[in-house]
Design a protein around this motif. Structure first.
Motif, PDB file in Angstrom:
ATOM      1  N   VAL B  49      -2.503   2.017   3.639  1.00 18.49           N
ATOM      2  CA  VAL B  49      -2.912   0.679   3.221  1.00 18.49           C
ATOM      3  C   VAL B  49      -4.175   0.370   3.304  1.00 18.49           C
ATOM      4  N   HIS B  51      -7.109  -2.446   4.045  1.00 15.59           N
ATOM      5  CA  HIS B  51      -6.848  -3.908   4.832  1.00 15.59           C
ATOM      6  C   HIS B  51      -8.280  -4.596   4.460  1.00 15.59           C
ATOM      7  N   LEU B 126      -3.959  -7.206   2.480  1.00 13.66           N
ATOM      8  CA  LEU B 126      -3.238  -5.701   2.842  1.00 13.66           C
ATOM      9  C   LEU B 126      -2.863  -5.338   1.544  1.00 13.66           C
ATOM     10  N   PRO B 128      -1.207  -2.099  -0.394  1.00 12.85           N
ATOM     11  CA  PRO B 128      -0.860  -0.623  -0.037  1.00 12.85           C
ATOM     12  C   PRO B 128      -1.081   0.201  -1.238  1.00 12.85           C
TER      13      PRO B 128
END
Lengths: 134, 142
Positions: B49, B51, B126, B128
């Motif tokens: 992920v 961020h 976030l 992914p």
């Protein structure tokens, strides 16, 4: 469509520890502020992103107002891959020339913005004098 | 209490500067250096992920938007000016206005899994990676 004013980047100003600023350990920045005055009060608005109520300290003593907020540096975050800004706390001092009603000071922290209202002591507020007609 | 430079602090500072330089030369994405576009962003990566974190104090929540297009994340919003009545300004440093920041990510994203959180004036997005872009362990045969 009306063109809106574009918000520009303001580089964060780190506080030079060597100049003897009384701060805690770690990186600290100077928060950007607006200060305005009305007949009744002084209001200070400061940008302190990442600061929470529990990490904020406001102190007014001998005419010096100090605001300090610490920010967790992100130890809980994954590996930093790309960095444009540094994370640190915020601290700044102001000299308050007016007599302030200490008991009436109100502080609100919302979305990383501190709003501090310092009511002037009653004796300093402009008083309207009724003119009697003789 | 006053804090000065002690030796431990000095080395800590040097290490911090060094690791910053390292990061600058091994950065991800096709965003360049400090973009100079508001808001500035940091990107953290755990392999699965991305961020993205940005400092956005006092942004009107109704205007704050995060959109995903292809390999790009776009953050838009507006900070509205505060105009108190009958007040005289002593200082006016806080800027206002609209902003739009696009960030290209190097790996294919799972657009449906993108999450955004605005808290204490800090925006966290976030993102992914898509299944095919995640690191995969390959068993060595033989």
């Amino acid at each position: 469509m009306s063109k809106k004013k574009a918000l520009a980047v303001t580089e964060k100003r780190a506080i030079d520890m060597a100049s003897g600023e009384p701060t805690q350990n770690g990186l600290f920045f100077t928060p950007l502020v607006d200060i305005y005055e009305t007949d009744e009060s002084l209001t200070l608005v400061a940008d302190m992103p990442g600061v929470t109520k529990g990490n904020l300290d406001i102190d007014l003593a001998e005419g010096i107002l100090t605001i300090t907020g610490t920010v967790p540096v992100g130890e809980d975050m994954p590996q930093l891959a790309y960095q444009e800004y540094q994370i640190g706390g915020f601290t700044r001092k102001f000299r308050v020339g007016e007599a302030i009603d200490q008991s009436g000071i109100r502080a609100k922290l919302e979305d990383g913005v501190l709003r501090l209202v310092l009511p002037k002591a009653k004796s300093l507020r402009p008083k309207k004098i009724e003119v009697e007609v003789a | 209490m006053l804090y000065g430079w002690d030796t431990a602090d000095l080395f800590g500072e040097l290490r911090r500067m060094q690791s910053e330089m390292d990061r600058l030369f091994h950065r991800v994405g096709s965003t360049t250096g400090t973009s100079g576009v508001f808001p500035l962003a940091n990107i953290y990566d755990d392999g699965e992920v991305y961020h993205i974190r940005a400092e956005l104090p006092g942004v009107d929540r109704n205007t704050l938007n995060v959109t995903v297009t292809g390999d790009q994340i776009t953050i838009t919003g507006e900070r509205k000016p505060e105009i108190p009545e009958e007040a005289s300004y002593h200082r006016r440093e806080r800027d206002h206005g609209a902003f739009s920041r696009a960030i290209k990510l190097p790996a294919v994203m799972n657009a449906d899994g993108v999450k955004a959180l605005y808290k204490n004036g800090v925006l966290d997005v976030l993102v992914p990676r898509a299944e095919e872009a995640k690191p995969r362990k390959v068993a060595v045969e033989g």
